[in-house]
Design a protein around this motif. Structure first.
Motif, short mmCIF file in Angstrom:
data_model
loop_
_atom_site.label_atom_id
_atom_site.label_comp_id
_atom_site.label_asym_id
_atom_site.label_seq_id
_atom_site.Cartn_x
_atom_site.Cartn_y
_atom_site.Cartn_z
N SER A 1 -1.97 -1.62 4.38
CA SER A 1 -1.97 -0.16 3.39
C SER A 1 -1.81 0.91 4.32
O SER A 1 -2.43 0.64 5.66
N ALA A 2 -1.38 2.08 4.05
CA ALA A 2 -1.22 3.35 4.95
C ALA A 2 -0.93 4.49 4.05
O ALA A 2 -0.56 4.17 2.85
N ASN A 3 -0.99 5.56 4.63
CA ASN A 3 -0.78 6.67 4.17
C ASN A 3 0.38 7.47 5.04
O ASN A 3 -0.11 8.12 5.72
N LEU A 4 1.45 7.29 4.66
CA LEU A 4 2.49 7.85 5.73
C LEU A 4 2.84 9.50 5.37
O LEU A 4 3.36 9.97 6.49
N ASP A 5 2.64 9.79 4.19
CA ASP A 5 2.94 11.44 4.17
C ASP A 5 1.83 12.13 3.56
O ASP A 5 2.09 13.19 3.55
N GLY A 6 0.56 11.53 3.61
CA GLY A 6 -0.42 12.40 3.43
C GLY A 6 -0.73 12.91 2.06
O GLY A 6 -1.45 13.67 1.66
N ASP A 7 -0.03 12.19 0.99
CA ASP A 7 -0.17 12.44 -0.23
C ASP A 7 -1.45 11.57 -0.84
O ASP A 7 -2.02 10.93 -0.14
N PRO A 8 -1.57 11.81 -2.18
CA PRO A 8 -2.81 11.02 -2.85
C PRO A 8 -2.74 9.79 -3.10
O PRO A 8 -3.70 8.94 -3.36
N THR A 9 -1.49 9.30 -2.80
CA THR A 9 -1.01 7.71 -3.14
C THR A 9 -0.75 6.97 -1.73
O THR A 9 -0.20 7.37 -1.06
N LEU A 10 -1.35 5.57 -1.82
CA LEU A 10 -1.11 4.95 -0.48
C LEU A 10 0.11 4.15 -0.45
O LEU A 10 0.49 3.55 -1.65
N SER A 11 0.70 3.83 0.49
CA SER A 11 1.87 2.83 0.47
C SER A 11 1.13 1.55 0.82
O SER A 11 0.38 1.18 1.79
N VAL A 12 1.52 0.55 0.10
CA VAL A 12 0.81 -0.70 0.15
C VAL A 12 1.83 -1.81 0.01
O VAL A 12 2.58 -1.85 -0.84
N TRP A 13 1.88 -2.70 0.91
CA TRP A 13 2.67 -4.14 1.16
C TRP A 13 1.86 -5.12 0.99
O TRP A 13 0.65 -5.03 1.34
N ALA A 14 2.35 -6.17 0.57
CA ALA A 14 1.65 -7.60 0.46
C ALA A 14 2.67 -8.79 0.65
O ALA A 14 3.65 -8.70 0.43
N SER A 15 1.82 -9.70 1.21
CA SER A 15 2.62 -11.13 1.21
C SER A 15 1.50 -12.01 0.93
O SER A 15 0.48 -12.04 1.11
N ALA A 16 2.09 -13.17 0.08
CA ALA A 16 1.05 -14.14 -0.48
C ALA A 16 1.71 -15.43 0.01
O ALA A 16 2.93 -15.66 0.59
N SER B 1 -6.93 -11.72 1.90
CA SER B 1 -8.07 -12.34 1.02
C SER B 1 -7.63 -13.64 0.56
O SER B 1 -6.48 -13.90 0.65
N THR B 2 -8.52 -14.51 0.42
CA THR B 2 -8.08 -16.00 -0.17
C THR B 2 -8.67 -16.06 -1.74
O THR B 2 -9.49 -15.49 -2.05
N TYR B 3 -8.15 -17.06 -2.28
CA TYR B 3 -7.96 -17.18 -3.72
C TYR B 3 -8.34 -18.69 -3.98
O TYR B 3 -7.78 -19.57 -3.48
N PRO B 4 -8.81 -18.93 -5.48
CA PRO B 4 -8.75 -20.38 -5.56
C PRO B 4 -7.41 -20.96 -6.08
O PRO B 4 -7.21 -21.92 -6.23
N VAL B 5 -6.44 -20.12 -6.24
CA VAL B 5 -5.23 -20.39 -6.84
C VAL B 5 -4.03 -19.64 -6.23
O VAL B 5 -4.27 -18.63 -5.70
N ALA B 6 -2.98 -20.02 -6.07
CA ALA B 6 -1.37 -19.57 -5.43
C ALA B 6 -1.30 -18.49 -6.58
O ALA B 6 -1.24 -18.37 -7.73
N TYR B 7 -0.57 -17.50 -6.07
CA TYR B 7 -0.16 -16.27 -6.93
C TYR B 7 0.90 -15.50 -5.95
O TYR B 7 1.26 -15.70 -4.89
N THR B 8 1.53 -14.51 -6.62
CA THR B 8 2.68 -13.78 -6.02
C THR B 8 2.24 -12.48 -5.16
O THR B 8 0.99 -11.93 -5.47
N SER B 9 2.90 -12.07 -4.30
CA SER B 9 2.51 -10.63 -3.59
C SER B 9 1.58 -9.67 -4.18
O SER B 9 0.50 -9.38 -3.77
N CYS B 10 2.25 -9.05 -5.13
CA CYS B 10 1.69 -7.83 -5.76
C CYS B 10 1.03 -7.98 -7.06
O CYS B 10 0.70 -7.35 -7.97
#
Length: 207
Positions: free
Chosen positions: A179-194, A139-148
């Motif tokens: 994003s992925a669900n590696l263990d099948g639980d209710p919470t997703l694994s999310v990584w980000a880079s900015a 996704s793109t934004y009008p300002v720069a910011y950090t990954s998470c």
């Protein structure tokens, strides 16, 4: 001969039970650690690919003066809470790169994701080899910011900043998410880079 045979002794039942108990304790400690190590090794895919996506975005920005929002891909493995992500073949991306048409008056940087300027990874020049567990988008934004973090530098739900959901007026910043669900639980694994940071684990300890 008979006397020497009588002197031979084996393990007692108590000794065998102690050995079995020790093995059980070691297994109870080792198996969870091994599974966690395995999950962490699978997350390395996201870290590597996000680094490559960032390089591609920087190249795009160098040519056009703004970043490119990219729709989710692969389309068939969008992670779901409670369902384990399966390896998906990346190939299948439309052969012709989808490159948004810039506005005639203001050029490439007139709109972001919300304005319809959403391309694909083929246009960006990014394509990993083989199967992937994670789902990627930019996704793109009008300002720069950090990954998470969100555009205002405060934590924000990642779901509102994925897949070109937000649009930047000048597309001065971007965030690539995996994003992925590696263990099948209710919470997703999310990584980000900015634009200003490298790949980061946004939900540490979650797989």
């Amino acid at each position: 001969m008979l006397k020497s045979l009588r002197k031979q002794e084996g393990f007692t039942l108590i000794e065998l039970m102690i050995v079995v108990a020790i093995i059980g304790i070691l297994a109870a400690i080792a198996i969870p650690n091994f599974l966690q190590y395995q999950m962490k090794s699978r997350q390395s895919e996201a870290k590597t690919n996000l680094g490559a996506i960032k390089t591609s975005e920087v190249s795009w920005q160098g040519e056009r003066g703004c970043y490119l929002a990219v729709a989710r891909w692969p389309a068939l493995n969008v992670p779901v809470a409670g369902t384990k992500s399966a390896p998906t073949n990346w190939f299948g991306t439309p052969p012709a790169p989808i490159i948004p048409t810039p506005a005639a008056a203001t050029g490439w940087c007139s709109t972001g994701g919300a304005g319809g300027s959403v391309g694909n990874f083929a246009a960006l020049g990014f394509e990993p080899s083989g199967m992937v567990l994670f789902n990627y988008s930019v996704s793109t934004y009008p300002v720069a910011y950090t990954s998470c973090q969100g555009p205002t530098q405060t934590p924000a739900p990642l779901a509102t900043h994925e897949n070109g959901a937000d649009g930047g007026v000048t597309a001065a910043g971007f965030r690539a998410t995996a994003s992925a669900n590696l263990d099948g639980d209710p919470t997703l694994s999310v990584w980000a880079s900015a634009d200003g940071t490298g790949a980061a684990d946004c939900v540490a300890g979650v797989f």
